[in-house]
Structures are given as structure tokens and as C-alpha cells.
Design a protein around this motif. Sequence first.
Motif, PDB file in Angstrom:
ATOM      1  N   ILE A  53      17.118  12.599  -2.924  1.00  0.00           N
ATOM      2  CA  ILE A  53      16.856  11.309  -3.546  1.00  0.00           C
ATOM      3  C   ILE A  53      16.724  11.467  -5.058  1.00  0.00           C
ATOM      4  N   ALA A  54      16.046  12.535  -5.494  1.00  0.00           N
ATOM      5  CA  ALA A  54      15.897  12.790  -6.923  1.00  0.00           C
ATOM      6  C   ALA A  54      17.252  13.029  -7.579  1.00  0.00           C
ATOM      7  N   THR A  55      18.138  13.714  -6.886  1.00  0.00           N
ATOM      8  CA  THR A  55      19.481  13.959  -7.420  1.00  0.00           C
ATOM      9  C   THR A  55      20.254  12.651  -7.569  1.00  0.00           C
ATOM     10  N   ALA A  56      20.140  11.793  -6.555  1.00  0.00           N
ATOM     11  CA  ALA A  56      20.806  10.489  -6.632  1.00  0.00           C
ATOM     12  C   ALA A  56      20.234   9.664  -7.784  1.00  0.00           C
ATOM     13  N   TYR A  57      18.914   9.785  -7.986  1.00  0.00           N
ATOM     14  CA  TYR A  57      18.285   9.058  -9.098  1.00  0.00           C
ATOM     15  C   TYR A  57      18.851   9.509 -10.429  1.00  0.00           C
ATOM     16  N   ARG A  58      19.030  10.801 -10.615  1.00  0.00           N
ATOM     17  CA  ARG A  58      19.519  11.301 -11.900  1.00  0.00           C
ATOM     18  C   ARG A  58      20.912  10.765 -12.218  1.00  0.00           C
ATOM     19  N   ARG A  59      21.695  10.503 -11.161  1.00  0.00           N
ATOM     20  CA  ARG A  59      23.032   9.973 -11.395  1.00  0.00           C
ATOM     21  C   ARG A  59      22.993   8.510 -11.829  1.00  0.00           C
ATOM     22  N   MET A  60      21.933   7.791 -11.448  1.00  0.00           N
ATOM     23  CA  MET A  60      21.842   6.360 -11.767  1.00  0.00           C
ATOM     24  C   MET A  60      20.558   6.051 -12.530  1.00  0.00           C
ATOM     25  N   LYS A  61      20.073   7.034 -13.289  1.00  0.00           N
ATOM     26  CA  LYS A  61      18.761   6.939 -13.927  1.00  0.00           C
ATOM     27  C   LYS A  61      18.608   5.685 -14.779  1.00  0.00           C
ATOM     28  N   ALA A  62      19.557   5.435 -15.676  1.00  0.00           N
ATOM     29  CA  ALA A  62      19.420   4.311 -16.607  1.00  0.00           C
ATOM     30  C   ALA A  62      19.302   2.988 -15.866  1.00  0.00           C
ATOM     31  N   TRP A  63      20.142   2.797 -14.835  1.00  0.00           N
ATOM     32  CA  TRP A  63      20.115   1.541 -14.091  1.00  0.00           C
ATOM     33  C   TRP A  63      18.822   1.390 -13.289  1.00  0.00           C
ATOM     34  N   ILE A  64      18.360   2.480 -12.683  1.00  0.00           N
ATOM     35  CA  ILE A  64      17.121   2.416 -11.897  1.00  0.00           C
ATOM     36  C   ILE A  64      15.925   2.145 -12.802  1.00  0.00           C
ATOM     37  N   ASP A  65      15.893   2.800 -13.970  1.00  0.00           N
ATOM     38  CA  ASP A  65      14.802   2.557 -14.915  1.00  0.00           C
ATOM     39  C   ASP A  65      14.780   1.109 -15.373  1.00  0.00           C
ATOM     40  N   ARG A  66      15.969   0.569 -15.648  1.00  0.00           N
ATOM     41  CA  ARG A  66      16.042  -0.829 -16.065  1.00  0.00           C
ATOM     42  C   ARG A  66      15.558  -1.754 -14.943  1.00  0.00           C
ATOM     43  N   ALA A  67      15.981  -1.440 -13.717  1.00  0.00           N
ATOM     44  CA  ALA A  67      15.590  -2.278 -12.581  1.00  0.00           C
ATOM     45  C   ALA A  67      14.075  -2.228 -12.360  1.00  0.00           C
ATOM     46  N   CYS A  68      13.493  -1.012 -12.388  1.00  0.00           N
ATOM     47  CA  CYS A  68      12.041  -0.876 -12.218  1.00  0.00           C
ATOM     48  C   CYS A  68      11.305  -1.593 -13.331  1.00  0.00           C
ATOM     49  N   GLY A  69      11.792  -1.429 -14.565  1.00  0.00           N
ATOM     50  CA  GLY A  69      11.162  -2.084 -15.701  1.00  0.00           C
ATOM     51  C   GLY A  69      11.201  -3.588 -15.574  1.00  0.00           C
ATOM     52  N   CYS A  70      12.353  -4.132 -15.178  1.00  0.00           N
ATOM     53  CA  CYS A  70      12.485  -5.581 -15.035  1.00  0.00           C
ATOM     54  C   CYS A  70      11.583  -6.118 -13.926  1.00  0.00           C
ATOM     55  N   VAL A  71      11.470  -5.364 -12.838  1.00  0.00           N
ATOM     56  CA  VAL A  71      10.594  -5.789 -11.740  1.00  0.00           C
ATOM     57  C   VAL A  71       9.140  -5.838 -12.209  1.00  0.00           C
ATOM     58  N   ILE A  72       8.701  -4.816 -12.929  1.00  0.00           N
ATOM     59  CA  ILE A  72       7.314  -4.777 -13.400  1.00  0.00           C
ATOM     60  C   ILE A  72       7.051  -5.888 -14.411  1.00  0.00           C
ATOM     61  N   VAL A  73       8.006  -6.121 -15.322  1.00  0.00           N
ATOM     62  CA  VAL A  73       7.862  -7.220 -16.288  1.00  0.00           C
ATOM     63  C   VAL A  73       7.758  -8.557 -15.551  1.00  0.00           C
ATOM     64  N   ALA A  74       8.632  -8.754 -14.546  1.00  0.00           N
ATOM     65  CA  ALA A  74       8.607  -9.995 -13.774  1.00  0.00           C
ATOM     66  C   ALA A  74       7.269 -10.181 -13.060  1.00  0.00           C
ATOM     67  N   LEU A  75       6.722  -9.090 -12.506  1.00  0.00           N
ATOM     68  CA  LEU A  75       5.416  -9.163 -11.844  1.00  0.00           C
ATOM     69  C   LEU A  75       4.323  -9.531 -12.839  1.00  0.00           C
ATOM     70  N   GLY A  76       4.400  -8.954 -14.053  1.00  0.00           N
ATOM     71  CA  GLY A  76       3.416  -9.265 -15.079  1.00  0.00           C
ATOM     72  C   GLY A  76       3.480 -10.718 -15.512  1.00  0.00           C
ATOM     73  N   ILE A  77       4.699 -11.225 -15.734  1.00  0.00           N
ATOM     74  CA  ILE A  77       4.868 -12.628 -16.135  1.00  0.00           C
ATOM     75  C   ILE A  77       4.392 -13.564 -15.024  1.00  0.00           C
ATOM     76  N   ARG A  78       4.749 -13.203 -13.796  1.00  0.00           N
ATOM     77  CA  ARG A  78       4.340 -14.032 -12.654  1.00  0.00           C
ATOM     78  C   ARG A  78       2.823 -14.125 -12.552  1.00  0.00           C
ATOM     79  N   GLN A  79       2.154 -12.991 -12.732  1.00  0.00           N
ATOM     80  CA  GLN A  79       0.699 -12.997 -12.644  1.00  0.00           C
ATOM     81  C   GLN A  79       0.065 -13.749 -13.801  1.00  0.00           C
ATOM     82  N   ALA A  80       0.666 -13.672 -14.986  1.00  0.00           N
ATOM     83  CA  ALA A  80       0.100 -14.334 -16.165  1.00  0.00           C
ATOM     84  C   ALA A  80       0.102 -15.844 -16.036  1.00  0.00           C
ATOM     85  N   PHE A  81       1.082 -16.385 -15.311  1.00  0.00           N
ATOM     86  CA  PHE A  81       1.237 -17.840 -15.237  1.00  0.00           C
ATOM     87  C   PHE A  81       0.893 -18.424 -13.874  1.00  0.00           C
ATOM     88  N   ARG A  82       0.280 -17.619 -13.007  1.00  0.00           N
ATOM     89  CA  ARG A  82      -0.127 -18.128 -11.692  1.00  0.00           C
ATOM     90  C   ARG A  82      -1.393 -18.955 -11.816  1.00  0.00           C
TER      91      ARG A  82
END
Length: 205
Positions: free
Chosen positions: A176-205
Motif C-alpha cells: 500500500i505504501a508503494t502504491a501511495y508513493r506512485r500517487m502521492k501528490a494526488w492522495i495528499d491533495r485528496a486528504c487535504g481537501c477532505v480535511i478542509v471540507a470537514l473543517g468548513i463543515r464544522q465551522a458553519f454547522r
Amino acid sequence: MIDSSAVASVFSIYAAGVVIPGPNFVAVAHKAVSGRRSDTLALVAGIVTVNLFWATCAIFGIGMVFAIFPWLAVAIKLAGAAYLIWFGLRLVVSARAGDAAVHHVSKSPIFRGAFLQGIATNIANPKSIAFYAAVFSSATPAHVSTPTFFAMLVTVCVTATCWYGAVALVLSHSAIATAYRRMKAWIDRACGCVIVALGIRQAFR
């Protein structure tokens, strides 16, 4: 004497709540695929430590405190949302910049960088605060004996450790770690966007 029905009630409520994906799950998953397994387990230890803290507060009536001082709940919610947005944006920016920021975090020594990251992620997690203040506290009796209190904390500790530990061990597998290294930039962006979305959602609930 331990109130087994109270402990069972806490387990059923907590087990259902802990497996719902949120900032803690995303943080563990990202650390597992991007860092060392020892650092991932240190992050899990930080998350579990804060879970024990919130569980203790819930048993002693944190929901009542927030009911009396609603501004305190709002302040904690906004501060936590701000941290999640900052953390998510850092992942997105680091993905674009190469991986300098995340690489630095993933190489932090065990029980220093990773452990503190786990504490910060969970203590600023509005989902955890809301769960313990509203749902968890409602599952605990108004007054519990000392043995029951510790049995509840052990239940929280074991359940959280098993769940997040399993996530950490599975996702830190070499394939799994090897697969991550091949798609690192996209996975980091996806994780970052999910966390940002969770933060925004909580701020305005």
C-alpha cells in the motif's frame, strides 16, 4: 462493583462513533501510507490519549458545562475548525511543492512530532467534541462508581486503539505504501481537501 450495563452501553455507543470516518481517520490513514509505521502508531497513541481525556470530561458532565456556557462550545468548535482547515491546506500546498512539509512531519521522532500531531488533530476535532458532549455523555449514568469509571475508560482505550491501530497496520503495509508513493501528490491533495471540507463543515454547522 462495576456497572456492566453502563460499560456495555458506552462500548456500543463509542464503537459506533469511532468507526465513522472523520479527521482522526484521515490523519491516521495519511500518516500510515506516507510515514513510518512507528510514527503512525505514535499518532494513534496521541489520538487515544485525547479520547481518554474527552471521555473523562463526558463522564464528569462536559455536556452540562457547554449547556451553561454555550459560547465555550462555539469557541472550541471554531478553533478546531480553523486547525483542520490549516492542516488540510498544508497538505494541499505540500503536495504542490513536492512533499517537503509532509516529509518533515513523517520523519519526526516517535512520541514527539507524530504523537503531538495526534493530540492536536483530535483535540481540535469538532466531531470528537460534539460526540463526547452530546452522544457519549448521554450514555453514561449521572453517577458512576470508581471501578465503573475506570472500566469505561479502559473500554474507550481498547476500542480506539484496536480500530485506529488496525487502520495504521493495514495501510502501512509495504504494498500500500508503494502504491501511495506512485500517487502521492494526488492522495495528499485528496486528504487535504477532505480535511478542509470537514473543517468548513464544522465551522458553519
